[in-house]
Design a protein around this motif. Sequence first.
Motif, PDB file in Angstrom:
ATOM      1  N   VAL A  92       0.838  -1.200   0.000  1.00 23.73           N
ATOM      2  CA  VAL A  92       0.000   0.000   0.000  1.00 23.73           C
ATOM      3  C   VAL A  92       0.872   1.249   0.000  1.00 23.73           C
ATOM      4  CG1 VAL A  92      -1.685   1.336   1.317  1.00 23.73           C
ATOM      5  CG2 VAL A  92      -1.978  -1.138   1.065  1.00 23.73           C
ATOM      6  N   THR A  93       1.925   1.252   0.802  1.00 19.39           N
ATOM      7  CA  THR A  93       2.845   2.395   0.816  1.00 19.39           C
ATOM      8  C   THR A  93       3.458   2.597  -0.564  1.00 19.39           C
ATOM      9  OG1 THR A  93       3.372   2.056   3.152  1.00 19.39           O
ATOM     10  CG2 THR A  93       4.942   3.319   1.864  1.00 19.39           C
ATOM     11  N   LYS A  94       3.855   1.492  -1.206  1.00 16.23           N
ATOM     12  CA  LYS A  94       4.433   1.603  -2.554  1.00 16.23           C
ATOM     13  C   LYS A  94       3.421   2.205  -3.525  1.00 16.23           C
ATOM     14  CE  LYS A  94       6.508  -1.087  -6.292  1.00 16.23           C
ATOM     15  NZ  LYS A  94       6.894  -2.440  -6.770  1.00 16.23           N
ATOM     16  N   TRP A  95       2.143   1.762  -3.430  1.00 14.06           N
ATOM     17  CA  TRP A  95       1.119   2.290  -4.340  1.00 14.06           C
ATOM     18  C   TRP A  95       0.920   3.782  -4.097  1.00 14.06           C
ATOM     19  CZ3 TRP A  95      -3.443   4.857  -3.622  1.00 14.06           C
ATOM     20  CH2 TRP A  95      -4.247   5.034  -4.758  1.00 14.06           C
ATOM     21  N   VAL A  96       0.797   4.183  -2.828  1.00 12.95           N
ATOM     22  CA  VAL A  96       0.573   5.595  -2.510  1.00 12.95           C
ATOM     23  C   VAL A  96       1.726   6.445  -3.024  1.00 12.95           C
ATOM     24  CG1 VAL A  96       0.416   7.276  -0.632  1.00 12.95           C
ATOM     25  CG2 VAL A  96      -0.893   5.145  -0.509  1.00 12.95           C
ATOM     26  N   LEU A  97       2.956   6.017  -2.735  1.00 11.20           N
ATOM     27  CA  LEU A  97       4.128   6.799  -3.127  1.00 11.20           C
ATOM     28  C   LEU A  97       4.247   6.892  -4.644  1.00 11.20           C
ATOM     29  CD1 LEU A  97       6.608   8.346  -2.166  1.00 11.20           C
ATOM     30  CD2 LEU A  97       7.857   6.184  -2.080  1.00 11.20           C
ATOM     31  N   GLU A 132      11.972  -4.185   5.819  1.00  9.00           N
ATOM     32  CA  GLU A 132      13.293  -4.156   5.213  1.00  9.00           C
ATOM     33  C   GLU A 132      13.231  -3.466   3.854  1.00  9.00           C
ATOM     34  OE1 GLU A 132      14.679  -8.134   4.975  1.00  9.00           O
ATOM     35  OE2 GLU A 132      14.895  -8.375   7.138  1.00  9.00           O
ATOM     36  N   ASN A 133      14.373  -2.999   3.412  1.00  5.10           N
ATOM     37  CA  ASN A 133      14.534  -2.445   2.065  1.00  5.10           C
ATOM     38  C   ASN A 133      13.642  -1.233   1.817  1.00  5.10           C
ATOM     39  OD1 ASN A 133      16.384  -4.484   1.411  1.00  5.10           O
ATOM     40  ND2 ASN A 133      14.721  -5.873   0.847  1.00  5.10           N
ATOM     41  N   ILE A 134      13.446  -0.388   2.839  1.00  2.00           N
ATOM     42  CA  ILE A 134      12.654   0.818   2.635  1.00  2.00           C
ATOM     43  C   ILE A 134      13.341   1.724   1.623  1.00  2.00           C
ATOM     44  CG2 ILE A 134      11.656   2.833   3.774  1.00  2.00           C
ATOM     45  CD1 ILE A 134      11.669   1.254   6.370  1.00  2.00           C
ATOM     46  N   LEU A 135      14.635   1.938   1.822  1.00  2.00           N
ATOM     47  CA  LEU A 135      15.368   2.821   0.917  1.00  2.00           C
ATOM     48  C   LEU A 135      15.349   2.286  -0.511  1.00  2.00           C
ATOM     49  CD1 LEU A 135      18.458   3.859   3.042  1.00  2.00           C
ATOM     50  CD2 LEU A 135      16.575   5.307   2.315  1.00  2.00           C
ATOM     51  N   LEU A 156      12.973   0.624  -1.929  1.00  2.00           N
ATOM     52  CA  LEU A 156      11.664   0.964  -2.488  1.00  2.00           C
ATOM     53  C   LEU A 156      11.613   2.429  -2.899  1.00  2.00           C
ATOM     54  CD1 LEU A 156       8.634   0.501  -3.062  1.00  2.00           C
ATOM     55  CD2 LEU A 156       8.207   1.010  -0.654  1.00  2.00           C
ATOM     56  N   VAL A 157      12.095   3.316  -2.033  1.00  3.92           N
ATOM     57  CA  VAL A 157      12.063   4.746  -2.336  1.00  3.92           C
ATOM     58  C   VAL A 157      12.881   5.046  -3.590  1.00  3.92           C
ATOM     59  CG1 VAL A 157      12.706   7.031  -1.494  1.00  3.92           C
ATOM     60  CG2 VAL A 157      11.646   5.387   0.062  1.00  3.92           C
ATOM     61  N   HIS A 158      14.084   4.485  -3.664  1.00  2.00           N
ATOM     62  CA  HIS A 158      14.928   4.692  -4.851  1.00  2.00           C
ATOM     63  C   HIS A 158      14.225   4.199  -6.110  1.00  2.00           C
ATOM     64  CE1 HIS A 158      18.684   6.305  -3.318  1.00  2.00           C
ATOM     65  NE2 HIS A 158      18.658   5.454  -2.317  1.00  2.00           N
ATOM     66  N   HIS A 159      13.573   3.049  -6.002  1.00  2.00           N
ATOM     67  CA  HIS A 159      12.888   2.477  -7.166  1.00  2.00           C
ATOM     68  C   HIS A 159      11.766   3.396  -7.655  1.00  2.00           C
ATOM     69  CE1 HIS A 159      10.995  -0.480  -9.779  1.00  2.00           C
ATOM     70  NE2 HIS A 159       9.853  -0.231  -9.167  1.00  2.00           N
ATOM     71  N   VAL A 160      10.959   3.892  -6.726  1.00  2.00           N
ATOM     72  CA  VAL A 160       9.834   4.757  -7.109  1.00  2.00           C
ATOM     73  C   VAL A 160      10.350   6.070  -7.702  1.00  2.00           C
ATOM     74  CG1 VAL A 160       7.868   6.072  -6.238  1.00  2.00           C
ATOM     75  CG2 VAL A 160       8.259   3.729  -5.436  1.00  2.00           C
ATOM     76  N   LEU A 161      11.369   6.654  -7.088  1.00  2.00           N
ATOM     77  CA  LEU A 161      11.916   7.912  -7.609  1.00  2.00           C
ATOM     78  C   LEU A 161      12.450   7.733  -9.025  1.00  2.00           C
ATOM     79  CD1 LEU A 161      13.820   9.268  -4.462  1.00  2.00           C
ATOM     80  CD2 LEU A 161      11.661  10.103  -5.407  1.00  2.00           C
ATOM     81  N   LEU A 183      17.073   5.760   9.420  1.00  2.00           N
ATOM     82  CA  LEU A 183      16.305   5.865   8.181  1.00  2.00           C
ATOM     83  C   LEU A 183      16.209   7.311   7.710  1.00  2.00           C
ATOM     84  CD1 LEU A 183      14.443   4.820   5.957  1.00  2.00           C
ATOM     85  CD2 LEU A 183      12.551   4.964   7.581  1.00  2.00           C
ATOM     86  N   LEU A 184      15.896   8.217   8.635  1.00  2.00           N
ATOM     87  CA  LEU A 184      15.709   9.618   8.247  1.00  2.00           C
ATOM     88  C   LEU A 184      16.993  10.228   7.716  1.00  2.00           C
ATOM     89  CD1 LEU A 184      13.359  10.948  11.065  1.00  2.00           C
ATOM     90  CD2 LEU A 184      12.792   9.848   8.914  1.00  2.00           C
ATOM     91  N   ASN A 185      18.113   9.890   8.315  1.00  3.62           N
ATOM     92  CA  ASN A 185      19.390  10.399   7.802  1.00  3.62           C
ATOM     93  C   ASN A 185      19.648   9.903   6.381  1.00  3.62           C
ATOM     94  OD1 ASN A 185      20.365  12.041   9.926  1.00  3.62           O
ATOM     95  ND2 ASN A 185      20.966  10.226  11.095  1.00  3.62           N
ATOM     96  N   SER A 186      19.299   8.652   6.123  1.00  2.84           N
ATOM     97  CA  SER A 186      19.480   8.107   4.773  1.00  2.84           C
ATOM     98  C   SER A 186      18.566   8.810   3.775  1.00  2.84           C
ATOM     99  CB  SER A 186      19.197   6.607   4.779  1.00  2.84           C
ATOM    100  OG  SER A 186      20.093   5.935   5.628  1.00  2.84           O
TER     101      SER A 186
END
Length: 783
Positions: free
Chosen positions: A595-600, A632-635, A637-642, A671-674
Amino acid sequence: MKETNVLTYGQIVLAAETLLRQGIEPDVKNVQKALLEHGGSQGPVEVIAKHLETWQYIRQHPTEIEQLVSTHNPIQDTSSQSKTASSEGLENIVSQRTEELKQSLALVKATLESTADGIMMLSNEGNLIDWNQKFVEILRIPPHILEDRNANAGVQYVFDQIKDPEPVYRQIAYLFEHPDVSGDMGNVALKDGRIIERYSQPHVVDGKIVGRVWSFRDITKRYRAEEALRLRNRAIEASPSGVIISEINDEQHTLYVNPAFEKFTGYSQEDMLGQSFEVIFGDDQGQPEISSLHLSLQEKTSNTVILRCYRKDGSLFWGEIHVAPVSDNTGETNYFVSILSDITLRKRMEEQLEHQATHDALTNLPNRLLLLDRIEQTIIQAKRTHELFALIFIDLDHFKVVNDSMGHPLGDLLLKAVAERIFGILREADTISRLGGDEFVVLVSGLDAVEKIIPIANKILKSIERPFIIQDCELNVTASLGISFYPKDGHDVNTLLKSADMSMYQAKNAGRDNYQFFTSELNDLVQHRMLIENSVPHALTHNEFILHYQPIVNLATGKMVGIEALIRWQHPELGFIAPDKFIDIIENSHYIRPVTKWVLTTACQQMKQLEAQGHQDLTLSVNFSGNYLAQENILKLVHHVLKETEMDPKKLHFEMTERVLLTNTDAAIQLLNSLRKIGIEISIDDFGTGYSSLSYLRLFPASTLKIDRSFVSEVHENADEHSIALIDAIIAIAHSMKLDIVAEGVETAYQAQFLKERGCGYAQGYYFSKPLAFDKLVEYAKK
């Protein structure tokens, strides 16, 4: 009468030697030409070739010809006729003897060609006289050198191939000075990596040394095999693992053990010779793995087992033993090799890691992972025995007050004390687990009636009610208990835990310090939660989720500067589902990631559409669930979406609540620093509603504070000083930390003006706009 135009051997020799003196190597063609130039007869080609071959042979084998002449020299007549007869006789004798010698030498040549060695013959002067084909192959001499019979070029070519020719030069020089030396001349390495073995002896004819014979053999494969064998032997000797070589028979006689085996077993080579290596198992011969080992030896197959082993002094160590059969060149298997490794330290680490993976680090109680496994096993047993079992969900009352007022270290000590008390009153067969925070679950099995759980629940409540003395502080806490039963309240782990969890909240609502059973009303609520949770995959694949966007406005200019993405759900059967009815369910399920991936992804895609229509200066805020911090692998996912959406990370804001950040401090900071490193801004949402700690907040790389709507709603013409002071305090905190401020829930012009005058830079709320579907947002942005 003899014809005068018949060519004689002497004429051919005269013509050949004349050419030789002119520096021309004689052959049939130029000898024929020389005869014509001196007035002789051209003669048949085959005659010239025959006599020329004889002459060439005599040149190459002068010693044999001298012997021939000395034994056939009875001619004394000096008359011309006699000389001619003698010459012809000698020619015939030479021709006959030459033919015999040629046959003999051909046999020798054939013998040399059939050997596996390369043969080379040198004269006393060091010139290359003769060789066999194997010599050419080993030294890889080009054909043109041999065709030209250039002795110096051939010898030099051989030396050019040698990797280090200097020692060989010195050796050759020594042999010239000592021509009678013979035997092994040592190995020589060639530039192409091959190794050549060399032998040499003088070439003796009639007791006289006339040259030197060399033999060469390419031993590269053998040399490398021997080198590999030396390395393997050295590796075995130096190996930190024990190596045992044994016979495959009933006695399994040991033939060899390496130093490592001797070192960590205490058994020497002499102790083990003729013994079975199973002596290291001592009297502990009943281990099942030993039977597996015997079977592998019988079937002559490889196997690896872990066994308890015993040193010569009787001390225990854990050994990992790998056995493998060894076959000879015929394929017969008569031996096996065993590799023994002392894995005692590894076993201890594995046990520690397993314990850490299944137990809570603070209380040493089973954690959620081990609890779930034990519940699964208890369900299996209960199905077989038709017995009841219960789950008691325990949550301490007002623990956060203790934690925040007394400090986390003391709060941790309290949790350990609570765990010890509960553990002390339970049966050995029962399980108490800590899920996290101040939540515990007790598994009580083997019940024959529901009411049997009541005295256990009461004992738990009373044990917690007694004061705790921790670091000279008396602490009084109570607990709320929720109870669910198998199979009445659920047939699987998740349902039973949810039922107990819901019952615990019912106990909280009933005044705390009590227990509650799961009821039908709670069951309806659980069923609704399960319906919502199970509908998420269908909603994702059938576009039931949509995004609405609420504008964020600059209070000084009134201009929209950003938007906040808010998820909405249009269910095909339940209709529009309010956010507060499903967001919490999703956040506490494993669907939080998709769901987070879809929203982002959706928000970034629609943001790019806004930019394409000319709205380049907007920022996008996306709520980030605290429960996702454990994923796991939050970053990644973020890199992939961007990358997929080509979204500029500097225009993206992630909003996290203050409570989430303070609950997951270490993980949140990392996480926030990354995220900040890649340009994403961080907003602290609902500020002031949690247990604020400025010492923690200063650690978070946030850029924005969002004032919760509960504070903004208190701002009106008749607002009391307390409400105004809270707003002023939050704004002052943000200014002191150099953070931007966004007020949520602004609904009136008075609130907007008040916040603007107090130094609040930004706001959102119904006064500016309610959350809008994307097409409506596009229209709003045009105004």
